[in-house]
Design a protein around this motif. Structure first.
Motif, PDB file in Angstrom:
ATOM      1  N   ALA A 195       0.809  -1.215   0.000  1.00  0.00           N
ATOM      2  CA  ALA A 195       0.000   0.000   0.000  1.00  0.00           C
ATOM      3  C   ALA A 195       0.842   1.265   0.000  1.00  0.00           C
ATOM      4  O   ALA A 195       0.482   2.256  -0.645  1.00  0.00           O
ATOM      5  N   PHE A 196       1.982   1.250   0.708  1.00  0.00           N
ATOM      6  CA  PHE A 196       2.717   2.497   0.913  1.00  0.00           C
ATOM      7  C   PHE A 196       4.139   2.505   0.356  1.00  0.00           C
ATOM      8  O   PHE A 196       4.800   3.544   0.364  1.00  0.00           O
ATOM      9  N   LEU A 197       4.601   1.350  -0.131  1.00  0.00           N
ATOM     10  CA  LEU A 197       5.931   1.308  -0.742  1.00  0.00           C
ATOM     11  C   LEU A 197       5.859   0.855  -2.197  1.00  0.00           C
ATOM     12  O   LEU A 197       6.873   0.482  -2.788  1.00  0.00           O
ATOM     13  N   SER A 198       4.654   0.865  -2.764  1.00  0.00           N
ATOM     14  CA  SER A 198       4.479   0.523  -4.174  1.00  0.00           C
ATOM     15  C   SER A 198       3.201   1.163  -4.682  1.00  0.00           C
ATOM     16  O   SER A 198       2.424   1.735  -3.901  1.00  0.00           O
ATOM     17  N   ASP A 199       2.968   1.049  -5.971  1.00  0.00           N
ATOM     18  CA  ASP A 199       1.718   1.519  -6.577  1.00  0.00           C
ATOM     19  C   ASP A 199       0.814   0.343  -6.929  1.00  0.00           C
ATOM     20  O   ASP A 199      -0.227   0.520  -7.565  1.00  0.00           O
ATOM     21  N   GLY A 200       1.200  -0.848  -6.534  1.00  0.00           N
ATOM     22  CA  GLY A 200       0.466  -2.039  -6.928  1.00  0.00           C
ATOM     23  C   GLY A 200      -0.741  -2.317  -6.055  1.00  0.00           C
ATOM     24  O   GLY A 200      -0.869  -1.810  -4.933  1.00  0.00           O
ATOM     25  N   LYS A 201      -1.632  -3.175  -6.578  1.00  0.00           N
ATOM     26  CA  LYS A 201      -2.825  -3.584  -5.853  1.00  0.00           C
ATOM     27  C   LYS A 201      -2.540  -4.765  -4.931  1.00  0.00           C
ATOM     28  O   LYS A 201      -3.047  -4.850  -3.829  1.00  0.00           O
ATOM     29  N   ASP A 202      -1.720  -5.713  -5.416  1.00  0.00           N
ATOM     30  CA  ASP A 202      -1.438  -6.920  -4.641  1.00  0.00           C
ATOM     31  C   ASP A 202      -0.104  -7.493  -5.089  1.00  0.00           C
ATOM     32  O   ASP A 202       0.685  -6.812  -5.765  1.00  0.00           O
ATOM     33  N   PHE A 203       0.147  -8.763  -4.753  1.00  0.00           N
ATOM     34  CA  PHE A 203       1.460  -9.367  -4.998  1.00  0.00           C
ATOM     35  C   PHE A 203       1.810  -9.435  -6.480  1.00  0.00           C
ATOM     36  O   PHE A 203       2.984  -9.521  -6.846  1.00  0.00           O
ATOM     37  N   ARG A 204       0.798  -9.388  -7.351  1.00  0.00           N
ATOM     38  CA  ARG A 204       1.071  -9.542  -8.774  1.00  0.00           C
ATOM     39  C   ARG A 204       1.722  -8.310  -9.392  1.00  0.00           C
ATOM     40  O   ARG A 204       2.403  -8.411 -10.405  1.00  0.00           O
ATOM     41  N   ASP A 205       1.532  -7.138  -8.789  1.00  0.00           N
ATOM     42  CA  ASP A 205       2.092  -5.927  -9.407  1.00  0.00           C
ATOM     43  C   ASP A 205       2.760  -4.998  -8.393  1.00  0.00           C
ATOM     44  O   ASP A 205       3.025  -3.839  -8.702  1.00  0.00           O
ATOM     45  N   CYS A 206       3.051  -5.504  -7.182  1.00  0.00           N
ATOM     46  CA  CYS A 206       3.621  -4.630  -6.152  1.00  0.00           C
ATOM     47  C   CYS A 206       5.137  -4.521  -6.238  1.00  0.00           C
ATOM     48  O   CYS A 206       5.735  -3.621  -5.644  1.00  0.00           O
ATOM     49  N   GLY A 207       5.784  -5.454  -6.939  1.00  0.00           N
ATOM     50  CA  GLY A 207       7.242  -5.432  -7.007  1.00  0.00           C
ATOM     51  C   GLY A 207       7.928  -6.009  -5.785  1.00  0.00           C
ATOM     52  O   GLY A 207       9.152  -5.900  -5.649  1.00  0.00           O
ATOM     53  N   ARG A 208       7.171  -6.612  -4.877  1.00  0.00           N
ATOM     54  CA  ARG A 208       7.695  -7.285  -3.682  1.00  0.00           C
ATOM     55  C   ARG A 208       8.615  -6.399  -2.831  1.00  0.00           C
ATOM     56  O   ARG A 208       9.764  -6.745  -2.535  1.00  0.00           O
ATOM     57  N   PRO A 209       8.139  -5.226  -2.380  1.00  0.00           N
ATOM     58  CA  PRO A 209       8.985  -4.400  -1.504  1.00  0.00           C
ATOM     59  C   PRO A 209       9.317  -5.086  -0.191  1.00  0.00           C
ATOM     60  O   PRO A 209      10.308  -4.738   0.458  1.00  0.00           O
ATOM     61  N   CYS A 210       8.519  -6.078   0.210  1.00  0.00           N
ATOM     62  CA  CYS A 210       8.798  -6.798   1.459  1.00  0.00           C
ATOM     63  C   CYS A 210      10.105  -7.576   1.381  1.00  0.00           C
ATOM     64  O   CYS A 210      10.703  -7.898   2.419  1.00  0.00           O
ATOM     65  N   ASP A 211      10.555  -7.898   0.153  1.00  0.00           N
ATOM     66  CA  ASP A 211      11.822  -8.610  -0.014  1.00  0.00           C
ATOM     67  C   ASP A 211      13.025  -7.668   0.043  1.00  0.00           C
ATOM     68  O   ASP A 211      14.158  -8.119   0.193  1.00  0.00           O
ATOM     69  N   LYS A 212      12.774  -6.361  -0.078  1.00  0.00           N
ATOM     70  CA  LYS A 212      13.867  -5.394  -0.222  1.00  0.00           C
ATOM     71  C   LYS A 212      14.002  -4.446   0.958  1.00  0.00           C
ATOM     72  O   LYS A 212      15.021  -3.760   1.080  1.00  0.00           O
ATOM     73  N   HIS A 213      12.978  -4.385   1.783  1.00  0.00           N
ATOM     74  CA  HIS A 213      12.980  -3.366   2.837  1.00  0.00           C
ATOM     75  C   HIS A 213      12.688  -3.982   4.200  1.00  0.00           C
ATOM     76  O   HIS A 213      11.858  -4.884   4.323  1.00  0.00           O
ATOM     77  N   SER A 214      13.370  -3.454   5.207  1.00  0.00           N
ATOM     78  CA  SER A 214      13.064  -3.770   6.587  1.00  0.00           C
ATOM     79  C   SER A 214      12.170  -2.645   7.105  1.00  0.00           C
ATOM     80  O   SER A 214      12.589  -1.481   7.153  1.00  0.00           O
ATOM     81  N   VAL A 215      10.931  -2.980   7.468  1.00  0.00           N
ATOM     82  CA  VAL A 215       9.926  -1.948   7.714  1.00  0.00           C
ATOM     83  C   VAL A 215       9.403  -2.031   9.147  1.00  0.00           C
ATOM     84  O   VAL A 215       9.225  -3.113   9.701  1.00  0.00           O
TER      85      VAL A 215
END
Length: 867
Positions: free
Chosen positions: A750-770
């Motif tokens: 929601a806040f580290l991408s422009d995507g709706k869900d896992f298909r278009d979010c770019g997986r920021p959870c794999d790149k960032h410690s939040v």
């Protein structure tokens, strides 16, 4: 509203299509709310009592109200469901049984239940009283339906996170398996950001458990987002965990098409005007969509199963139904998860409280008013608020005195000195929060002398000249009332009794809760009868029918057994032999480290622990971890902790688990209990074991090795559990970062991408410690799992070290120490301290002080009693 286009049904649709008109279920916290629901077309209401319900901070009915309330509801053709939707502790079971007996004896239509043990207790008390599985039971798949069905549930309320596509798939699979249960789905109201029954935030931060009806609504507070140690600039978006309110209005055709049996409106804490408005809007939407559906499918069964009422107000109080929804209560409206996941729409993050209808942006400010281009209607008397992007601070607002149009713009004037203009700025957003005219109209819909919403009855008339006239009235559920004349019918000299005359007289039902739906005239010959006597027959039959409807339901109530009905003392001793005790010496104890990274795992492998728990974000990595553990010296075993929630269609996760080679699994949801049943299983905290009846059922039904007690239990409540069930059934978590919010909402997306869900979010959870930062300055870590679900963990670990010796005295021998982001060195140091604690070489007080931990076990510390 979208229309359903007639088409040939696929095999899937043949399985999932609706065969009966859905029930409309409205909330009621007070008598006024109950009347508002009834007079605006609810088929059923749900309400809490003074104990054992999940809205303890609001008004509730009492057990003493039940006879009158149920008689009123049933006279109006409305069902009443009691919410018994909390976890119940072992030392409360006797009180719970007494309370349930009163509820059942009062003729309530069903209880909405969260606790497995309470389901078991109800069935001991009554074999036929209906149980509805609460959304707090976290049912998200066909395995959850089967779980609830085995407990005796006749209706299952799915988690709010379930999409309509998933509802259809669940119904298709349960129909095929023969385990189908009617599904209830939330269609309107506030959305909890966390899975109901899985939120431990209020407990962790304030000692108030959401599973006990004491939610502190921490999701509605502002937070700051930190990524890789730096604050993320989100502008005015600060309410990162506060979803917009749910509105399933536009999805009504699909809701019906997917076979939902009950449409549930949230809002037991809301005002009666809200209940009236939302019930009225959804009554009309449901009726319209149902008529479309029946026409589209040409399904005779569906048509014959359709029963409905009618309102003296043929249309909604306001011509725009969404206006009613937004004005009575709204944080903004969205379709929630009904149409799948859209993390950009679910949470706008700009405010977390009621806002109402957006009016526009302030263009200029004058002495006693503001100029703006209105986006919605506004009139004198309406209430407004200025949104300056800081809803947690004091806001300016008030009543409008006039609205003057100036071309495309309007000048909105306020009473002199009612607004502090220093706190209003150009660019602020104006919201309409109150419409007195609408509120008045809504009150008029339920503050009535005669029923506003009536139910259909059919009339059958029998007779012939020389015989008595008989009238039968049949209501929508099949009750029949009969009245008979004292004088015989006469041969008509002129105009005989006909359908028109009979219908006219029998339709005079104004002060009753009925309307005449049809007449079956079975008179033989040309009959004459005085109109006044026909009216008397009608009144007599109506009185009889009303009395029949007011009679309480009669459920079977078993006689109270001995105290063993709510205590497991007898079964505990039996079950104790059925399950092996600890393989260690009776006085020994063991710690099982719970790890969340390969670095922590490698550190633990250097220590003399025979068993390890491991939870990884990606289940594809478990196979590598298992190989690492099995290659280590010491015959070590690894137990895998799968994702906490499972939704239908996520079978790939189960496949990864069954093929990873783990020595066993922590069962965390209904799917694990079913799909992993061939493997050694231990029940995790998310199964919400709060009492001995729940523990007994799970241990015996699913052959679990052990259970982790619910994190809702404080020390006193844990003691009650251990007094009523074998201690070797349980392992206790002594150290952990409490998992607070567990949610379908993905903050990363929601806040580290422009995507709706896992298909278009770019997986920021794999790149960032939040992390998210709360108002006290605490940075709470955020983790994503394989299903892209997020968990917010408490920044500080908590410990039950102070109670370790007492737990040992109770016979507990298995303890869990959980880690989150700790380094390998911290893992080793923490485990060493707990080893010394259990060996009596370090005091609990010293441990929690040295590690700077929260000294708390469960909700609050409690006091462990001596056994």
């Amino acid at each position: 509203m979208p229309k359903l286009i007639p088409k040939r049904l696929s095999s899937h649709e043949e399985n999932t299509r609706q065969v009966a008109k859905p029930e409309l279920l409205s909330p009621a916290g007070t008598w006024d709310c109950a009347r508002a629901a009834v007079e605006n077309g609810a088929d059923a209401i749900f309400f809490g009592l003074e104990r054992f319900n999940a809205r303890m901070r609001g008004k509730n009915f009492t057990v003493a109200d039940l006879p009158e309330l149920m008689a009123y509801l049933h006279s109006r053709g409305v069902k009443g469901y009691v919410t018994f939707n909390i976890l119940v502790f072992s030392d409360e079971m006797a009180d719970a049984e007494d309370f349930l007996r009163s509820i059942i004896a009062a003729g309530v239509d069903a209880a909405i239940v969260q606790d497995v043990g309470i389901c078991r207790l109800i069935r001991r008390i009554s074999p036929d009283f209906p149980i509805h599985a609460s959304t707090q039971m976290s049912v998200t798949s066909e395995a959850g339906i089967e779980f609830a069905r085995e407990l005796g549930s006749s209706v299952v309320v799915l988690a709010r996170e379930t999409s309509l596509k998933e509802v259809g798939a669940i119904r298709e699979k349960t129909i095929a398996a023969g385990t189908e249960v009617p599904i209830e789905l939330f269609v309107h109201g506030a959305l909890c950001v966390a899975y109901s029954g899985q939120c431990l935030t209020s407990e962790s931060l304030g000692g108030r458990s959401a599973n006990r009806g004491e939610c502190a609504q921490a999701c509605r507070l502002p937070y700051e987002l930190y990524s890789n140690g730096k604050q993320v600039d989100l502008g005015d978006r600060r309410y990162l965990l506060s979803p917009q309110d749910l509105s399933g209005l536009d999805a009504m055709p699909e809701i019906i098409k997917n076979g939902v049996a009950t449409l549930k409106i949230e809002g037991r804490l809301k005002a009666p005007e809200y209940v009236a408005a939302v019930t009225q809007v959804y009554r009309k939407a449901l009726d319209d969509a149902w008529n479309e559906y029946v026409g589209a499918t040409s399904d005779a069964t569906a048509q014959s199963s359709s029963v409905g009422g009618t309102s003296s107000t043929s249309s909604a109080t306001h011509p725009d139904p969404k206006y009613q929804l937004e004005m009575t209560f709204s944080r903004g409206l969205s379709d929630g998860w009904l149409n799948g996941i859209d993390n950009q729409k679910l949470v706008h993050a700009r405010f977390g409280k009621k806002r109402g209808l957006r009016l526009g942006i302030v263009k200029s400010i004058e002495k006693d008013g503001v100029l703006l281009e209105l986006e919605a209607p506004l009139k004198a008397g309406d209430g407004v608020v200025f949104d300056r992007g800081r809803p947690d601070e004091q806001e300016e607002g008030g009543r409008i005195t006039s609205v003057d149009t100036r071309g495309r713009d309007s000048f909105v004037r306020f009473l002199n000195d009612s607004i502090n203009w220093k706190r209003v700025n150009v660019g602020d957003t104006l919201f309409k929060t109150s419409d007195p005219a609408l509120d008045k109209a809504l009150r008029q819909s339920y503050e009535v002398e005669q029923p506003n919403y009536t139910r259909p009855i059919t009339a059958t008339v029998h007779g012939e000249p020389g015989k008595l006239l008989t009238l039968e009235l049949r209501d929508e559920v099949g009750r029949v009332a009969r009245s008979e004349s004292t004088e015989p019918l006469q041969e008509a000299a002129k105009r005989a009794l006909d359908d028109e005359t009979l219908t006219k007289q029998l339709s005079r039902l104004g002060a009753t809760p009925f309307h005449l739906a049809s007449l079956d005239n079975r008179l033989v010959g040309n009959c004459h009868f005085p109109v006044s006597q026909i009216n008397q027959l009608r009144r007599d039959a109506v009185d009889t029918l009303t009395a029949l409807r007011r009679e309480p339901l009669r459920w079977t109530l078993n006689h109270p057994r001995s105290s063993s009905s709510t205590s497991s003392s007898s079964s505990a001793s039996t079950s104790s032999s059925a399950y092996p005790s600890s393989t260690l010496d009776s006085k020994a104890s063991t710690i099982i480290p719970y790890l969340r990274s390969f670095e922590q795992l490698e550190a633990a492998l250097t220590l003399p622990y025979r068993e390890l728990y491991l939870e990884l974000e990606n289940p594809k990595h478990y196979k590598k971890a298992v190989e690492l553990v099995h290659a280590a010296p010491g015959d070590k075993k690894i137990w895998v902790a799968p994702p906490r929630m499972f939704k239908t269609g996520e079978d790939w996760v189960v496949k990864q688990l069954t093929e990873c080679g783990a020595d066993g699994f922590l069962a965390r949801n209904h799917e694990h209990l079913k799909s992993l049943s061939k493997f050694p299983l231990r029940g995790d905290f998310s199964l919400n074991v709060a009492n001995h009846l729940t523990a007994e059922y799970l241990m015996e039904r699913y052959q679990l090795q052990r259970l982790t007690a619910s994190y809702d239990l404080n020390a006193t409540q844990l003691a009650a559990l251990l007094e009523n069930a074998p201690a070797n059934w349980f392992e206790i978590t002594l150290h952990q970062h409490m998992p607070m919010f567990h949610m379908e909402h993905c903050v990363f997306c929601a806040f580290l991408s422009d995507g709706k869900d896992f298909r278009d979010c770019g997986r920021p959870c794999d790149k960032h410690s939040v992390s998210i930062k709360d108002r006290t300055g605490m940075l709470h870590p955020l983790k994503a799992d394989a299903g892209c679900r997020n968990t917010v963990f408490n920044a500080k670990a908590q410990t039950g070290a102070e109670f370790a010796q007492d737990l040992l005295n109770f016979g507990v021998r298995h303890f869990r120490v959980e880690f989150l982001n700790e380094s390998p060195e911290e893992v080793r140091d923490t485990l060493d301290r707990y080893e010394r604690l259990l060996a009596g070489k370090l005091s609990g007080q010293s441990l929690w002080r040295e590690l700077k931990l929260i000294n708390q076990l469960g909700v609050t510390r409690g006091t462990l009693r001596e056994k």
